[in-house]
Scaffold this active site. Structure first.
Site, short mmCIF file in Angstrom:
data_model
loop_
_atom_site.label_atom_id
_atom_site.label_comp_id
_atom_site.label_asym_id
_atom_site.label_seq_id
_atom_site.Cartn_x
_atom_site.Cartn_y
_atom_site.Cartn_z
N TYR A 1 0.82 -1.21 0.00
CA TYR A 1 0.00 0.00 0.00
C TYR A 1 0.86 1.26 0.00
O TYR A 1 0.46 2.29 -0.54
CB TYR A 1 -0.94 -0.01 1.21
CG TYR A 1 -2.13 -0.92 1.02
CD1 TYR A 1 -3.27 -0.46 0.38
CD2 TYR A 1 -2.10 -2.24 1.46
CE1 TYR A 1 -4.37 -1.29 0.18
CE2 TYR A 1 -3.18 -3.08 1.26
CZ TYR A 1 -4.31 -2.60 0.63
OH TYR A 1 -5.39 -3.44 0.42
N GLU B 1 -8.17 -7.83 5.08
CA GLU B 1 -7.36 -8.82 4.37
C GLU B 1 -6.60 -9.73 5.33
O GLU B 1 -6.51 -10.95 5.10
CB GLU B 1 -6.40 -8.09 3.42
CG GLU B 1 -7.13 -7.48 2.23
CD GLU B 1 -6.40 -6.33 1.56
OE1 GLU B 1 -7.04 -5.63 0.77
OE2 GLU B 1 -5.20 -6.13 1.84
#
Length: 393
Positions: free
Chosen positions: A98, A140
């Site tokens: 990310y 996740e």
């Protein structure tokens, strides 16, 4: 929760970002792949980059997330985040990636908007990004922990390859290693990772298309996509005995196997989750009320016709309604309506759960008809093959 400092900035700049985001995302991907070309090997789809689908999906998800934060303070768009998280985990996305996305996305935003990106604007949109990223990472991590193993990819051997309607093929795999196998749920998908002829690996998600009660088999049915890379490889070069990589099963379009009546509305190769649900219900001896609605161009094109009909016939409270664009070519004993699917004149149970899968225009049309028929929006669920372009609209 979006801070009180950032919320008015996001509210003021959302129209500009929303207008430009579809121009920003291609620049973002160009920057990222130039700096990190390895991300195209087994993670991002080259085909979806070429046709613009991935850019549209990213733009739509960012715009939808920011809009929700402005309009619904203190909450998160759980459905949006869940769909994205399931796709991410099927590809093995991890927290560290990310930061890579953030670096190149915000460089693309500055490149596109220039002086409009003041320090205040940059800080507010950074907050939006990390709120979204942190929420996804949390989901996740939870999804990874639910699996029977800690592997992103495991080896599976192809044991059967069978034609399934015009242009579609069913592939049956068995485990090719000793890793524990997660039991899937009806409606879920697996990612398939294959080595292409140029040496690059590419991935695609495919919905499981048969009963999901076993850990000794994975079955998927794919339609040949001339604009893609994975299905042409599988159709033309993958042979019985070959070993490829599959992910654990993911997907939040889990079709309940008990409870209220369900309506399965599908078109074309979108019948795969419906076929899996029906086979799973049949294997369990279910007496649940099931209305199966399916639309095809021709009867011959119906990829899982025999399997679905066999399941429906074995379920005491299941009924099939079929629509064919070309009704002249149907078999003599096939009952079908000519044209496109319509919910008009159908008796839909008031408490039914509706599951949609097929081309995006089809799903939008049927969803609108279902709402008009009295099915609450919260009871309508959908699955999109590939990047989720529903959000991009």
């Amino acid at each position: 929760m979006l801070s009180e400092k950032s919320r008015p900035v996001i509210e003021a700049t959302l129209p500009l970002i929303g207008e430009r985001i579809s121009h920003i995302t291609p620049k973002f991907y160009d920057r990222m792949f130039t700096a990190r070309p390895e991300l195209l090997d087994g993670l991002f789809s080259r085909a979806n980059q070429k046709n613009g689908a991935q850019q549209q999906a990213l733009a739509g998800s960012i715009a939808a997330f920011a809009t929700h934060l402005v309009n619904n303070p203190g909450t998160l768009p759980e459905a949006v985040l869940s769909r994205i998280a399931h796709k991410h985990t099927s590809l093995g996305i991890v927290e560290e990636q990310y930061a890579i996305v953030y670096e190149h996305l915000f460089a693309a935003i500055v490149d596109d908007l220039g002086e409009a990106v003041t320090p205040e604007v940059a800080e507010a949109w950074s907050e939006v990004y990390w709120l979204m990223a942190d929420a996804l990472v949390k989901i996740e991590k939870g999804l990874y922990k639910q699996q029977a193993n800690d592997k992103i990819w495991t080896d599976w051997k192809l044991v059967a390859k069978e034609a399934a309607g015009t242009g579609s093929v069913t592939f049956r795999f068995v485990p090719a290693d000793d890793n524990p196998v997660t039991v899937a749920k009806a409606g879920q998908f697996v990612s398939v990772r294959v080595p292409l002829l140029d040496g690059l690996r590419q991935c695609r998600q495919y919905t499981l298309s048969d009963a999901v009660t076993s850990t000794t088999e994975r079955v998927i049915t794919t339609k040949f996509d001339g604009g893609g890379e994975v299905s042409p490889f599988m159709h033309q070069h993958l042979n019985v005995g070959d070993i490829i990589e599959l992910s654990n099963p993911y997907g939040d379009l889990v079709i309940d196997t008990t409870g209220a009546p369900i309506v399965l509305a599908t078109a074309g190769i979108g019948c795969t989750p419906s076929a899996s649900a029906l086979a799973t219900l049949a294997a369990a001896g279910s007496d649940r009320q099931v209305l199966v609605l399916h639309a095809e161009a021709t009867e011959e094109a119906w990829a899982l016709k025999e399997q679905m009909r066999e399941s429906i016939e074995s379920l005491p409270n299941a009924e099939l309604k079929l629509w064919l664009e070309d009704i002249e070519a149907k078999a003599a004993d096939t009952v079908a309506t000519e044209g496109y699917m319509s919910l008009a004149n159908l008796e839909l149970p008031a408490d039914a759960r509706l599951y949609l899968c097929g081309p995006l225009p089809f799903m939008r049309a049927v969803r609108s008809q279902a709402i008009d028929a009295g099915i609450p929006a919260a009871n309508i669920h959908y699955e999109v093959f590939g990047p989720d372009l529903w959000l991009a609209a």
